[in-house]
Design a protein around this motif. Structure first.
Motif, PDB file in Angstrom:
ATOM      1  N   THR A   1      40.021  47.668  35.015  1.00 34.79           N
ATOM      2  CA  THR A   1      40.904  46.719  34.845  1.00 34.79           C
ATOM      3  C   THR A   1      41.766  46.511  33.980  1.00 34.79           C
ATOM      4  N   SER A   2      43.249  47.178  34.254  1.00 33.36           N
ATOM      5  CA  SER A   2      44.081  46.431  33.409  1.00 33.36           C
ATOM      6  C   SER A   2      44.252  45.326  33.409  1.00 33.36           C
TER       7      SER A   2
ATOM      8  N   SER B   1      47.166  43.558  33.700  1.00 32.91           N
ATOM      9  CA  SER B   1      47.884  43.066  34.527  1.00 32.91           C
ATOM     10  C   SER B   1      47.376  43.063  36.112  1.00 32.91           C
ATOM     11  N   GLU B   2      46.200  44.154  36.588  1.00 35.11           N
ATOM     12  CA  GLU B   2      45.831  44.183  38.247  1.00 35.11           C
ATOM     13  C   GLU B   2      44.357  42.602  37.811  1.00 35.11           C
ATOM     14  N   ALA B   3      44.245  42.034  36.900  1.00 32.05           N
ATOM     15  CA  ALA B   3      43.304  41.482  37.154  1.00 32.05           C
ATOM     16  C   ALA B   3      44.454  40.418  37.042  1.00 32.05           C
ATOM     17  N   ASP B   4      45.856  39.968  36.411  1.00 34.41           N
ATOM     18  CA  ASP B   4      46.350  38.425  36.717  1.00 34.41           C
ATOM     19  C   ASP B   4      46.592  38.816  38.729  1.00 34.41           C
ATOM     20  N   GLU B   5      46.529  39.811  39.196  1.00 36.76           N
ATOM     21  CA  GLU B   5      47.247  40.348  40.056  1.00 36.76           C
ATOM     22  C   GLU B   5      46.336  39.560  41.175  1.00 36.76           C
ATOM     23  N   LYS B   6      45.284  40.282  40.701  1.00 39.67           N
ATOM     24  CA  LYS B   6      44.595  39.941  41.436  1.00 39.67           C
ATOM     25  C   LYS B   6      43.808  38.390  41.978  1.00 39.67           C
TER      26      LYS B   6
END
Length: 105
Positions: free
Chosen positions: A45-46, A48-53
């Protein structure tokens, strides 16, 4: 004489085939590395993906907290009107809101 004229052709073909074979060998060697790299990209998980989640989870939690606060205000009004069940509901909602606040922020 005929053999002499074929020698340059054979040497040229040899050089071309050597380059082709070398390129194929490089492709064969790097293929597993490329395949593993693609699999790693697919499974990690990048940031940015972790931040979005995390952002989605916080928004969902804030929505839940807002709903609980609205229910609490309703129950509080009913409790002040003399409804004992509303007073118990209000206490229960307070506990749930407190637990939600402790868990997420």
């Amino acid at each position: 004489m005929r053999i002499v004229s074929c020698i340059p052709f054979a040497m040229g073909a040899s050089l071309l085939l050597t380059g082709c074979i070398a390129r194929t060998a490089v492709d064969v060697v790097t293929l597993p590395v490329k395949a593993v790299g693609g699999a790693v990209d697919a499974t990690t998980t990048s940031q940015s993906e972790a931040d979005e989640k995390r952002g989605r989870a916080l928004r969902k939690q804030e929505e839940r907290l807002g709903k609980l606060e609205r229910q609490h205000r309703k129950a509080e009004q009913a409790c002040h009107g003399g409804n004992d069940a509303a007073c118990r509901e209000m206490a229960q909602l307070e506990d749930e809101m407190e637990a939600l606040r402790r868990s997420g922020y």
